[in-house]
Scaffold this motif. Structure first.
Motif, PDB file in Angstrom:
ATOM      1  N   ILE A 179       0.723  -1.139   0.133  1.00  0.00           N
ATOM      2  CA  ILE A 179      -0.156  -0.153   0.084  1.00  0.00           C
ATOM      3  C   ILE A 179       0.368   0.996  -0.131  1.00  0.00           C
ATOM      4  CG2 ILE A 179      -1.531   1.158   0.981  1.00  0.00           C
ATOM      5  CD1 ILE A 179      -3.230  -1.552   2.098  1.00  0.00           C
ATOM      6  N   HIS A 180       2.353   1.336   0.680  1.00  0.00           N
ATOM      7  CA  HIS A 180       2.949   2.417   0.666  1.00  0.00           C
ATOM      8  C   HIS A 180       3.947   2.506  -0.835  1.00  0.00           C
ATOM      9  CE1 HIS A 180       7.288   3.394   1.058  1.00  0.00           C
ATOM     10  NE2 HIS A 180       6.841   4.401   1.871  1.00  0.00           N
ATOM     11  N   ASP A 181       3.909   1.508  -0.944  1.00  0.00           N
ATOM     12  CA  ASP A 181       4.655   1.540  -2.542  1.00  0.00           C
ATOM     13  C   ASP A 181       3.013   2.444  -3.393  1.00  0.00           C
ATOM     14  OD1 ASP A 181       5.965   0.630  -0.968  1.00  0.00           O
ATOM     15  OD2 ASP A 181       6.172  -1.260  -2.226  1.00  0.00           O
ATOM     16  N   VAL A 182       2.297   1.898  -3.546  1.00  0.00           N
ATOM     17  CA  VAL A 182       1.263   2.091  -4.812  1.00  0.00           C
ATOM     18  C   VAL A 182       0.387   3.318  -4.236  1.00  0.00           C
ATOM     19  CG1 VAL A 182      -1.077   1.774  -5.635  1.00  0.00           C
ATOM     20  CG2 VAL A 182       0.250   0.112  -5.273  1.00  0.00           C
ATOM     21  N   ILE A 183       0.675   4.299  -3.352  1.00  0.00           N
ATOM     22  CA  ILE A 183       0.423   5.465  -2.948  1.00  0.00           C
ATOM     23  C   ILE A 183       1.611   6.481  -3.054  1.00  0.00           C
ATOM     24  CG2 ILE A 183      -0.458   6.979  -0.776  1.00  0.00           C
ATOM     25  CD1 ILE A 183      -1.919   4.143   0.050  1.00  0.00           C
ATOM     26  N   VAL A 184       2.433   6.214  -2.751  1.00  0.00           N
ATOM     27  CA  VAL A 184       3.687   6.726  -3.177  1.00  0.00           C
ATOM     28  C   VAL A 184       3.782   7.245  -3.850  1.00  0.00           C
ATOM     29  CG1 VAL A 184       6.156   7.518  -2.331  1.00  0.00           C
ATOM     30  CG2 VAL A 184       4.902   6.283  -0.720  1.00  0.00           C
ATOM     31  N   THR A 185       3.916   6.524  -4.897  1.00  0.00           N
ATOM     32  CA  THR A 185       3.905   6.291  -6.471  1.00  0.00           C
ATOM     33  C   THR A 185       3.174   6.868  -7.284  1.00  0.00           C
ATOM     34  OG1 THR A 185       4.982   4.132  -6.476  1.00  0.00           O
ATOM     35  CG2 THR A 185       4.095   5.036  -8.226  1.00  0.00           C
ATOM     36  N   ILE A 186       1.801   6.661  -7.342  1.00  0.00           N
ATOM     37  CA  ILE A 186       1.029   7.422  -7.236  1.00  0.00           C
ATOM     38  C   ILE A 186       0.673   9.254  -6.764  1.00  0.00           C
ATOM     39  CG2 ILE A 186      -1.847   8.167  -6.916  1.00  0.00           C
ATOM     40  CD1 ILE A 186      -2.401   4.981  -7.104  1.00  0.00           C
ATOM     41  N   GLY A 187       1.665   8.989  -5.725  1.00  0.00           N
ATOM     42  CA  GLY A 187       1.340  10.470  -4.979  1.00  0.00           C
ATOM     43  C   GLY A 187       2.607  11.215  -6.280  1.00  0.00           C
ATOM     44  N   VAL A 188       3.446  10.737  -5.462  1.00  0.00           N
ATOM     45  CA  VAL A 188       4.328  11.359  -7.329  1.00  0.00           C
ATOM     46  C   VAL A 188       3.958  11.828  -8.334  1.00  0.00           C
ATOM     47  CG1 VAL A 188       7.024  10.759  -8.414  1.00  0.00           C
ATOM     48  CG2 VAL A 188       6.500  10.126  -5.930  1.00  0.00           C
ATOM     49  N   PHE A 189       2.826  10.988  -9.135  1.00  0.00           N
ATOM     50  CA  PHE A 189       2.175  11.264 -10.492  1.00  0.00           C
ATOM     51  C   PHE A 189       1.630  12.529 -10.589  1.00  0.00           C
ATOM     52  CE2 PHE A 189       4.279   7.033 -11.967  1.00  0.00           C
ATOM     53  CZ  PHE A 189       3.867   7.280 -13.457  1.00  0.00           C
ATOM     54  N   ALA A 190       0.736  12.372  -8.847  1.00  0.00           N
ATOM     55  CA  ALA A 190       0.165  13.222  -8.966  1.00  0.00           C
ATOM     56  C   ALA A 190       0.419  14.762  -8.446  1.00  0.00           C
ATOM     57  CB  ALA A 190      -0.958  12.923  -7.376  1.00  0.00           C
ATOM     58  N   ALA A 191       2.070  14.680  -7.564  1.00  0.00           N
ATOM     59  CA  ALA A 191       2.676  16.192  -7.739  1.00  0.00           C
ATOM     60  C   ALA A 191       3.286  16.875  -9.185  1.00  0.00           C
ATOM     61  CB  ALA A 191       3.767  15.928  -6.331  1.00  0.00           C
TER      62      ALA A 191
END
Length: 322
Positions: A179-191
């Motif tokens: 969950i940490h990996d997926v959320i952080v990856t999505i966060g980078v794409f959003a930022a």
């Protein structure tokens, strides 16, 4: 003489700064969620809807020239890729051009299609459009829902496997890391507003598989050491397991990153988003395997005598080599 990136025997304390590393992971997840709701994802054509144009030409395809010709039209997200097929003759060159939906319309207008064709004919007079197909917002919404289901089901399958293979503490640690990996990856794409399409979903699923593979390797060594060193403190046993598998982790992640970085630099615009997600995923996945999954298992604790079955975990499959 063999190349060694990691000494044969290491004794590094990976849990010395456990509070800081785990706290940094929690902070990264929170910031990623904030970025997602504040900026949103820059959805590609797969999720926003748009029009796909298939072209044929007798001249060789120059993707950069095509892109330069379409840029002045201000069409937004445009994806151009060459289509290869062994059945094509030497004088048949096919491309696929995908243009995002304009002004929330399901398809681009005929005037826009004509403008695209005229712009491309300046560089390639022999070009012709063989098909024009559109994907509406309803289909795009279904794709988003299906993509979310795919990621969630993958994590649920991992949770069940780890629970049966080890114990529930290991399962929670592994899934928390995913969950940490997926959320952080999505966060980078959003930022950074990097284009998010179906290829990125494929990258996320690959990241889930890659991350859990590294986690299971360390968990398996941890279980062996829990049987071997029954009186050693759990923290020391976990440190030993990570140190014993460190060389394998560094070599696996390192060689994967070499290939991914080469693709990131030389692969072109078509696969750059996918490769970036994979590169970031390998880095954050390796980190979370040690500093997220293991910290949670250390916090929850595990049983020390694996010769006795536990009523709280499905360890009946624990002795199966898989």
């Amino acid at each position: 003489m063999r190349l060694k990136l990691v000494p044969s025997e290491t004794n590094w304390d990976f849990f010395r700064f456990a509070r800081f590393t785990f706290g940094a992971s929690v902070l990264a997840v929170v910031l990623s969620i904030v970025a997602f709701f504040a900026f949103g994802l820059n959805f590609g054509i797969d999720f926003r809807g748009g029009t796909t144009i298939r072209t044929e030409s007798t001249q060789s395809v120059d993707v950069a020239a095509y892109r330069a010709a379409l840029t002045p039209l201000g069409l937004g997200d445009v994806s151009i890729s060459e289509v290869f097929d062994p059945t094509f003759g030497e004088d048949k060159h096919v491309t696929q051009i995908r243009i995002q939906a304009q002004d929330d319309q399901e398809a681009i207008t005929s005037d826009t299609v004509t403008a695209v064709q005229e712009a491309l004919k300046v560089n390639d007079p022999s070009i012709r459009f063989t098909s024009v197909e559109s994907v509406g917002p309803k289909v795009s919404g279904e794709l988003i829902l299906t993509a979310v289901k795919a990621v969630v089901l993958a994590m649920c399958a991992v949770l069940i496997y780890i629970w049966l293979r080890f114990e529930w503490q290991f399962a929670l640690g592994a899934v928390a890391a995913l969950i940490h990996d997926v959320i952080v990856t999505i966060g980078v794409f959003a930022a950074f507003q990097i284009r998010f399409d179906l290829a990125i979903i494929a990258a996320l699923l690959t990241i889930v598989g890659y991350s859990i593979n590294d986690t299971v390797v360390v968990f398996d060594r941890l279980r062996e050491n829990l049987i071997k060193y029954k009186k050693m403190e759990l923290r020391q046993v976990m440190n030993l397991a990570v140190n014993e598998t460190l060389s394998r982790t560094v070599m696996t992640s390192g060689t994967t990153l070499i290939a991914l970085i080469a693709l990131l630099v030389l692969g072109g615009d078509v696969i750059r988003g996918f490769v970036f997600a994979m590169t970031w995923g390998v880095i954050v996945g390796t980190y979370s395997s040690v500093f997220v999954a293991k910290n949670i298992v250390l916090f929850l604790g595990v049983k020390r005598d694996w010769s006795k079955p536990s009523g709280d975990a499905g360890t009946q499959f624990g002795n199966i080599d898989a």
